[in-house]
Design an enzyme around this catalytic site. Structure first.
Site, PDB file in Angstrom:
ATOM      1  CG  HIS A  61      -0.341  -0.477   2.368  1.00 59.12           C
ATOM      2  ND1 HIS A  61       0.308   0.633   3.314  1.00 59.12           N
ATOM      3  CD2 HIS A  61      -0.315  -1.388   3.257  1.00 59.12           C
ATOM      4  CE1 HIS A  61       0.804   0.187   4.308  1.00 59.12           C
ATOM      5  NE2 HIS A  61       0.438  -1.148   4.477  1.00 59.12           N
ATOM      6  CG  LEU A  64       2.967   5.014  -6.610  1.00 59.59           C
ATOM      7  CD1 LEU A  64       3.102   3.946  -7.789  1.00 59.59           C
ATOM      8  CD2 LEU A  64       3.917   5.010  -5.704  1.00 59.59           C
ATOM      9  CG  ASN A  95      -3.621  10.100   0.378  1.00 56.37           C
ATOM     10  OD1 ASN A  95      -4.392  10.019   1.056  1.00 56.37           O
ATOM     11  ND2 ASN A  95      -2.146  10.595   0.517  1.00 56.37           N
ATOM     12  CG  HIS A 178      -5.173   3.772   9.300  1.00 57.80           C
ATOM     13  ND1 HIS A 178      -3.832   3.680   9.045  1.00 57.80           N
ATOM     14  CD2 HIS A 178      -5.437   4.842   9.957  1.00 57.80           C
ATOM     15  CE1 HIS A 178      -3.302   4.462   9.835  1.00 57.80           C
ATOM     16  NE2 HIS A 178      -4.138   5.550  10.599  1.00 57.80           N
ATOM     17  CG  ASP A 304       2.033   3.489   4.561  1.00 59.75           C
ATOM     18  OD1 ASP A 304       1.354   3.752   4.030  1.00 59.75           O
ATOM     19  OD2 ASP A 304       1.999   4.271   5.879  1.00 59.75           O
TER      20      ASP A 304
END
Length: 417
Positions: A61, A64, A95, A178, A304
């Protein structure tokens, strides 16, 4: 193109050649022959004397950059950083905006991946907009091959949403969670302990992770679904996962390399590159996490990679963004710190993460797909950076083990002669 890797120590527990120093002849994306081979068979020769070669590492995970955060990273620079760091595949999390919450987002990554040097695997979101309110189009994304779903860096506060997600994905996927209760970690900047008190920063308590893991595992037990707990950082979290596995729950877990390398004392100089979520904790947690890797409680190791630009990190610690870049240098730091069998590293950095990402299994045998990570020893400094990120704490690090290169998609990629 036929390429001959000479004198490679092969590391692959499923290969009859495991532990042997042999030559490997590859023809584009396939292993053609293994043994003591003549150089006349190849168009190019790479001498790997003193190196070991294993199945390609996969990062579970990482962010990028695209879409939405291209100023910190993009898919091309992130792929270059991954290859430089020894990874032939990366699970790309959502993200930025728009999110990977439907087939459109998944298709974007898959289409881009075709022209990039490594394999990119989209990790779909659990909820629409990562808001934790409504399930994303997970079945639709699964039809394109996505197997892993989660709201990156967002602990699931809505327990019913988690329950529904686990039930919904039972036939085809796994949820990645998470481990953070955001109410308990609110406004925290680093691990809560003696160091945070000493340097005057608000701490993030262990209980913000342990209570979240306990609740998530209780819902997992109720639904009988499949869950991956990412970025485990506490002793209590490890104990909860170990107990859940003893009950037969379908749970896997990973630890980030930076939690195995640094401790909260490394933040005494307010190094914003070490401001991460979950926070870097004490030497006690670091030791227990490594023990959990070795005994199998922790299934795999992740980087990460969360790149940030200079404006997001070169500022007061309180105002700096969370996140650490690390695709380049993290594996070297891990190899330098711990004495560990090469076969265990293959399991934790290749076999398990590839399985979680639903990637084809790799093996080093004739007729199999040629996809390798090559490691060597010797004095080296982590300097050449493919990543745009400002926040890589491994940059400039002197190491004794480093990635010599990777072979993926029929090409040998290396920064070293």
């Amino acid at each position: 193109m036929k390429l001959l890797f000479k004198n490679a120590q092969i590391i692959d527990v499923k290969s009859p050649y495991n532990g042997q120093e042999l030559d490997i002849l590859v023809n584009d994306e396939q292993i053609e022959a293994i043994g003591n081979l003549s150089t006349e068979q190849a168009e190019g020769v790479i001498d790997l004397k003193g190196c070991w070669l294993t199945t390609g590492f996969a990062e579970l995970h990482s962010d990028l950059g695209e879409p939405g955060n291209e100023e910190s990273e993009d898919l091309l620079s992130g792929s270059a950083a991954a290859a430089s760091g020894g990874f032939t595949a990366v699970g790309v999390v959502s993200n930025g905006h728009p999110h990977y919450e439907s087939k459109t987002g998944v298709e974007f990554i898959l289409n881009k991946s075709e022209s990039l040097p490594i394999h990119l695997v989209p990790v779909g979101t659990l909820s629409k907009g990562r808001k934790g309110e409504e399930l994303s189009e997970m079945f639709e994304m699964n039809q394109l091959g996505t197997h892993l779903f989660g709201d990156y860096k967002q602990g699931v506060s809505n327990a019913n949403l988690l329950k529904l997600g686990l039930l919904y994905t039972k036939p085809f996927g796994r949820l990645m969670v998470h481990p953070e209760n955001h109410e308990l970690s609110a406004n925290g900047k680093m691990h809560e302990g003696a160091t945070s008190t000493y340097i005057g920063l608000k701490g993030i308590p262990v209980v913000s992770e342990s209570t979240q893991i306990q609740r998530d595992l209780s819902i997992l037990e109720y639904t009988e679904g499949a869950m991956h707990i990412a970025s485990v950082s506490t002793v209590e979290g490890v104990e909860c996962i170990r107990d859940a596995k003893s009950k037969g729950l379908n749970v896997t877990a990973s630890v980030n390399i930076h939690h195995l390398i640094f401790t909260d004392e490394d933040l005494e100089n307010y190094n914003t590159a070490l401001k991460v979520s979950p926070p870097i904790r004490t030497d006690v947690e670091r030791s227990v996490l490594w023990e959990a890797v070795v005994d199998g409680t922790i299934d795999c190791i992740a980087v990460d990679h969360l790149p940030k630009d200079i404006e997001q990190k070169q500022c007061e610690f309180d105002n700096a963004e969370f996140g650490m870049a690390g695709l380049e240098g993290a594996v070297s730091a891990l190899l330098d710190r711990y004495e560990v069998s090469k076969e265990l590293l293959q399991e934790k950095l290749s076999t398990v993460p590839r399985s979680l990402l639903n990637l084809p299994e790799l093996t080093i045998q004739e007729g199999a797909t040629a996809e390798f990570t090559i490691i060597t020893s010797g004095s080296e400094q982590i300097t050449a950076m493919g990543s745009k990120a400002f926040n890589n704490p491994f940059k400039g690090l002197d190491v004794n083990n480093f990635v010599k290169g990777v072979y993926v998609k029929g090409s040998y990629l290396s920064l070293h002669a």
